[in-house]
Every structure is written in structure tokens, then in C-alpha cells.
Design a protein around this motif. Structure first.
Motif, short mmCIF file in Angstrom:
data_model
loop_
_atom_site.label_atom_id
_atom_site.label_comp_id
_atom_site.label_asym_id
_atom_site.label_seq_id
_atom_site.Cartn_x
_atom_site.Cartn_y
_atom_site.Cartn_z
N LEU A 171 22.20 -7.81 -39.37
CA LEU A 171 21.58 -7.10 -40.63
C LEU A 171 21.42 -5.84 -39.90
O LEU A 171 20.92 -5.59 -38.89
CB LEU A 171 20.37 -7.69 -41.21
CG LEU A 171 20.45 -8.58 -42.36
CD1 LEU A 171 18.99 -9.31 -42.72
CD2 LEU A 171 21.26 -8.10 -43.58
N ALA A 172 21.43 -4.70 -40.62
CA ALA A 172 21.01 -3.40 -40.18
C ALA A 172 19.83 -2.98 -41.20
O ALA A 172 19.77 -3.34 -42.14
CB ALA A 172 22.18 -2.37 -40.18
N LEU A 173 19.13 -1.92 -40.67
CA LEU A 173 18.23 -1.19 -41.40
C LEU A 173 17.82 0.24 -40.78
O LEU A 173 18.26 0.52 -39.88
CB LEU A 173 16.68 -1.77 -41.42
CG LEU A 173 15.99 -2.31 -40.39
CD1 LEU A 173 15.26 -0.87 -39.77
CD2 LEU A 173 15.11 -3.55 -40.47
N SER A 174 17.38 0.95 -41.45
CA SER A 174 17.04 2.36 -40.97
C SER A 174 15.30 2.70 -41.13
O SER A 174 14.79 2.09 -42.20
CB SER A 174 17.78 3.42 -41.90
OG SER A 174 17.25 4.74 -41.38
N VAL A 175 14.77 3.38 -40.33
CA VAL A 175 13.55 3.45 -40.27
C VAL A 175 13.11 4.90 -39.80
O VAL A 175 13.73 5.23 -38.90
CB VAL A 175 12.49 2.54 -39.54
CG1 VAL A 175 13.10 2.50 -38.00
CG2 VAL A 175 10.95 2.72 -39.63
N GLU A 176 12.35 5.78 -40.53
CA GLU A 176 11.78 6.89 -40.19
C GLU A 176 10.94 6.86 -38.81
O GLU A 176 10.30 6.11 -38.74
CB GLU A 176 11.21 7.84 -41.33
CG GLU A 176 12.12 8.14 -42.32
CD GLU A 176 11.59 8.86 -43.44
OE1 GLU A 176 10.55 9.66 -43.02
OE2 GLU A 176 11.80 8.60 -44.79
N HIS A 177 11.20 7.99 -38.03
CA HIS A 177 10.22 7.98 -36.80
C HIS A 177 8.83 7.89 -37.10
O HIS A 177 8.45 8.75 -38.20
CB HIS A 177 10.66 9.39 -36.05
CG HIS A 177 11.94 9.10 -35.26
ND1 HIS A 177 12.71 10.36 -34.75
CD2 HIS A 177 13.00 8.18 -35.09
CE1 HIS A 177 13.77 9.80 -34.41
NE2 HIS A 177 14.13 8.60 -34.68
N GLY A 178 8.01 7.30 -36.56
CA GLY A 178 6.42 7.35 -37.02
C GLY A 178 6.20 6.04 -37.92
O GLY A 178 5.11 5.86 -38.12
N ASN A 179 7.23 5.57 -38.62
CA ASN A 179 6.71 4.36 -39.46
C ASN A 179 6.04 3.28 -38.72
O ASN A 179 6.98 2.71 -37.99
CB ASN A 179 8.06 4.18 -40.41
CG ASN A 179 7.75 3.29 -41.71
OD1 ASN A 179 6.83 2.33 -41.62
ND2 ASN A 179 8.68 3.52 -42.75
N TYR A 180 5.01 2.92 -39.25
CA TYR A 180 4.22 1.65 -38.49
C TYR A 180 5.09 0.36 -38.67
O TYR A 180 5.11 -0.28 -38.07
CB TYR A 180 2.98 1.57 -39.18
CG TYR A 180 2.74 1.58 -40.53
CD1 TYR A 180 3.08 0.32 -41.29
CD2 TYR A 180 2.64 2.61 -41.46
CE1 TYR A 180 2.77 0.13 -42.52
CE2 TYR A 180 2.51 2.46 -42.73
CZ TYR A 180 2.62 1.31 -43.20
OH TYR A 180 2.84 1.23 -44.73
N ALA A 181 6.04 0.42 -39.63
CA ALA A 181 7.08 -0.68 -39.84
C ALA A 181 7.90 -1.16 -38.86
O ALA A 181 8.22 -2.04 -38.51
CB ALA A 181 7.57 -0.64 -41.28
#
Length: 163
Positions: free
Chosen positions: A127-137
Motif C-alpha cells: 500500500l502507498a500513501l502520500s503525506v505533506e512534510h510536517g504532518n504529525y500523521a
């Protein structure tokens, strides 16, 4: 911790999934990306347009009154469709959103675990995902076994092996 349950997402959850795309885009305190702006973005639009396609799968967290509070789902994208976390054809991208009042209460983790189980049962290896830099998730994603495979300006693409 408040009580919630998780149920499978259905074709009638499309509007709520759009709400969760907006929540995911507005993760940072003090930043408000208006709903029409988020949903007009071609990449964000791809995460919900035509829900529920045969290859789509998702789960919805609901509170004690059966009101939806969060959702996680995955979609398969061909290489020529814009998606923030695309890594390869045949690797679904996970999208997750939780209402602000329910964040940091285990909802996101429970949704991810349920969706990863569904993806595993469906025969997917990753599975892939994308997360913005700085996102606590990002800490949640790392704790669930996702690791960065690509870093671009402003965001990382993460992948988790399921087998």
C-alpha cells in the motif's frame, strides 16, 4: 477515549469521503483550504471521483450515534492519472481523513489497520500513501510500517509491504 466502531465503506459514502479529503488537506492548524478549492484540485478529485469503483475499498469509523467521524480507503491508479502517492500500477494508494475532534484518539490507527487487512485479503502486496512534510500523521504511518520511498518538495511518498 470515546467509543467508535468501523464499518465497510459503501457507494453511498462518496460525499463523506469528499469531506475526509478536505480534512486531510487541512491537517495543519491555521491553514484552511476551502472545500471548493480542495475538491477542484485534479489530484484530490481523483481520490473520490466515481466512488465506488470495483477496485476501491474502504472503511468508515462511526461514533456511538452512527455518525461518520473518519474514513480510510484505497484506490488503484494507472500511471497517467495524477495521484500524490503513486508508486506503481497495481499498488493501491491509501487515503485517510479523520474529523479534528476525533484525531489522536486511535481512530486513524484503527482505520488503517482495518484497511491494511482488507488490502491483504484482496491480494495486494503493498500500500502507498502520500503525506505533506510536517504532518504529525507521519509518526502514525511509520509506526504502522510505512517507510519513505520518495521525497519531493513538500511531501513524501510512503509504502508498506503487506506480505
Amino acid at each position: 477515549m470515546a467509543a467508535f466502531t468501523i464499518r465497510p465503506a459503501t457507494s453511498s459514502d462518496g460525499v463523506f469521503l469528499a469531506d475526509m479529503v478536505v480534512e486531510a488537506a487541512n491537517w495543519r492548524d491555521g491553514i484552511n483550504r476551502p472545500r471548493p478549492t480542495v475538491l477542484a484540485d485534479p489530484v484530490y478529485k481523483n481520490y473520490i471521483s466515481g466512488w465506488q469503483r470495483p477496485s476501491d475499498s474502504g472503511v468508515v469509523a462511526v461514533d456511538e450515534d452512527a455518525r461518520p467521524i473518519g474514513a480510510a480507503w484505497y484506490r488503484l491508479f494507472p500511471q497517467n492519472v495524477q495521484a500524490h502517492g503513486f508508486v506503481a500500477t497495481g499498488v493501491p494508494e491509501l487515503i485517510i481523513g479523520v474529523r479534528p475532534l476525533w484525531r489522536a484518539q486511535g481512530v486513524g490507527r484503527a482505520l488503517m489497520e482495518e484497511l491494511m487487512d482488507a488490502a491483504r485479503r484482496a491480494g495486494f502486496a503493498r500500500l502507498a500513501l502520500s503525506v505533506e512534510h510536517g504532518n504529525y500523521a507521519t509518526a502514525l504511518y511509520r509506526s504502522e510500517g510505512f517507510s519513505v520511498v520518495e521525497s519531493r518538495v513538500g511531501r513524501d511518498t510512503m509504502v508498506r509491504r503487506l506480505v
